[in-house]
Design an enzyme around this catalytic site. Structure first.
Site, short mmCIF file in Angstrom:
data_model
loop_
_atom_site.label_atom_id
_atom_site.label_comp_id
_atom_site.label_asym_id
_atom_site.label_seq_id
_atom_site.Cartn_x
_atom_site.Cartn_y
_atom_site.Cartn_z
N ARG A 85 1.21 -1.08 -0.05
CA ARG A 85 0.16 0.28 -0.01
C ARG A 85 1.10 1.62 0.16
O ARG A 85 1.93 1.34 1.31
CB ARG A 85 -0.83 0.08 1.15
CG ARG A 85 -1.55 1.21 1.33
CD ARG A 85 -3.11 1.44 1.68
NE ARG A 85 -3.30 2.54 1.45
CZ ARG A 85 -4.05 3.13 2.47
NH1 ARG A 85 -5.01 2.21 2.82
NH2 ARG A 85 -4.87 3.94 2.41
N ARG A 94 -6.12 1.74 -3.82
CA ARG A 94 -5.04 0.66 -2.87
C ARG A 94 -5.48 -0.50 -3.05
O ARG A 94 -6.17 -1.07 -4.10
CB ARG A 94 -5.57 1.64 -1.60
CG ARG A 94 -6.72 0.74 -0.78
CD ARG A 94 -7.51 2.64 -0.82
NE ARG A 94 -7.34 3.17 -0.90
CZ ARG A 94 -7.74 4.16 0.65
NH1 ARG A 94 -8.42 4.04 1.86
NH2 ARG A 94 -7.42 5.29 0.75
N ASP A 97 -7.21 -1.35 1.94
CA ASP A 97 -7.03 -0.69 3.41
C ASP A 97 -7.81 -1.53 4.02
O ASP A 97 -9.05 -1.99 4.48
CB ASP A 97 -8.63 0.61 2.21
CG ASP A 97 -7.99 1.12 3.77
OD1 ASP A 97 -7.75 1.74 4.16
OD2 ASP A 97 -9.55 1.55 3.10
N ASP A 99 -9.62 -0.77 7.80
CA ASP A 99 -10.02 0.06 9.08
C ASP A 99 -10.57 -0.47 10.03
O ASP A 99 -11.52 -1.35 9.88
CB ASP A 99 -11.16 1.01 7.77
CG ASP A 99 -10.81 1.95 7.08
OD1 ASP A 99 -9.37 2.36 6.95
OD2 ASP A 99 -11.86 2.42 5.94
P1 ADP Z 1 -9.37 6.22 4.38
O1 ADP Z 1 -9.78 5.39 4.76
O2 ADP Z 1 -10.70 7.14 5.11
O3 ADP Z 1 -9.42 6.44 2.45
P2 ADP Z 1 -6.36 5.80 4.84
O4 ADP Z 1 -6.79 4.27 4.87
O5 ADP Z 1 -5.31 6.52 4.26
O6 ADP Z 1 -7.71 7.02 5.05
O7 ADP Z 1 -6.06 6.59 6.48
C1 ADP Z 1 -5.77 7.49 7.17
C2 ADP Z 1 -5.46 7.69 8.41
O8 ADP Z 1 -6.68 7.32 9.38
C3 ADP Z 1 -3.96 6.62 8.71
O9 ADP Z 1 -3.21 7.44 8.74
C4 ADP Z 1 -4.98 6.29 10.26
O10 ADP Z 1 -4.07 6.93 11.38
C5 ADP Z 1 -6.11 7.06 10.11
N1 ADP Z 1 -7.49 6.58 10.77
C6 ADP Z 1 -7.71 6.89 11.89
N2 ADP Z 1 -9.04 6.35 12.72
C7 ADP Z 1 -8.82 5.02 12.33
C8 ADP Z 1 -9.48 3.82 12.37
N3 ADP Z 1 -10.73 3.56 12.86
N4 ADP Z 1 -8.45 2.71 11.77
C9 ADP Z 1 -7.85 2.65 10.02
N5 ADP Z 1 -7.40 4.10 10.52
C10 ADP Z 1 -7.96 4.88 11.28
MG MG Z 2 -8.22 3.74 6.13
#
Ligand code: ADP
Ligand code: MG
Length: 166
Positions: A85, A94, A97, A99
């Site tokens: 990534r 990506r 991802d 989350d």
């Molecule tokens: P998105 O998934 O919203 O497109 P990204 O994957 O690029 O965004 O993540 C951006 C930032 O989100 C990461 O650097 C991480 O630190 C932050 N972040 C905040 N809360 C969470 C969460 N619950 N899970 C994953 N990442 C998180």
């Molecule tokens: Mg994310």
């Protein structure tokens, strides 16, 4: 002790390379990290926020883990990194991802980690798979179940169930 570990809700997505293969590899790695209890079907979804990119493949996974939130985030970010990534911008295409959507009833508002995930209740690619496998899961702040959040969400992006994920 392990069985009382908080329920972790994870959202996985990919839209570059071999997205389904990458989701399989990510799930394999997650199984080494936590105890996976349920995996939704595989969904194909329209990109949110930045439309000029391929459809996403998404799923939601329920697991148990005794890890602290920051430690789990470090591990999921390590998996993202190891799977190639490249960090660019929010909503960018990506390879994978990961989350963390929620960890039990924990409410976290730190620089790099927000729990529950602040946008989970407005995303079809989260709500549809989550309501499939855990309709009674309750949002720790909004106090609504996944099924209620989905019913209340209004118009969502296109979300199409592809097949069971095994
Ligand atoms: P998105 O998934 O919203 O497109 P990204 O994957 O690029 O965004 O993540 C951006 C930032 O989100 C990461 O650097 C991480 O630190 C932050 N972040 C905040 N809360 C969470 C969460 N619950 N899970 C994953 N990442 C998180
Ligand atoms: Mg994310």
């Amino acid at each position: 002790m392990y069985s009382t570990a908080p329920l972790v809700v994870l959202g996985l997505g990919a839209n570059l390379g071999d997205p389904v293969g990458q989701l399989r590899e990510a799930v394999r790695r997650l199984r080494e990290l936590l105890r996976v209890e349920a995996i939704s079907s595989l969904y194909r979804t329209a990109p949110v926020g930045y439309a000029e990119q391929p459809d996403f493949y998404n799923l939601v996974c329920l697991a148990r883990s005794a890890l602290e939130p920051a430690a789990l985030l470090a591990e999921t970010q390590r998996i993202e990194r190891e799977m190639g990534r490249e960090r660019s911008f929010r909503n960018a295409p990506r390879a994978i991802d990961l989350d963390i959507l929620a960890m039990g009833d924990m409410v976290v508002d730190a620089a790099g980690l927000t729990l529950p995930h602040p946008r989970l209740h407005e995303r079809g690619f989260v709500l549809v798979p989550l309501a499939e496998i855990a309709p009674g899961w309750r949002h720790p702040i909004l106090r609504r179940t996944a099924a209620e959040l989905l019913a209340d969400a209004g118009e969502l992006e296109r979300v199409e169930r592809i097949q069971a994920f095994d």
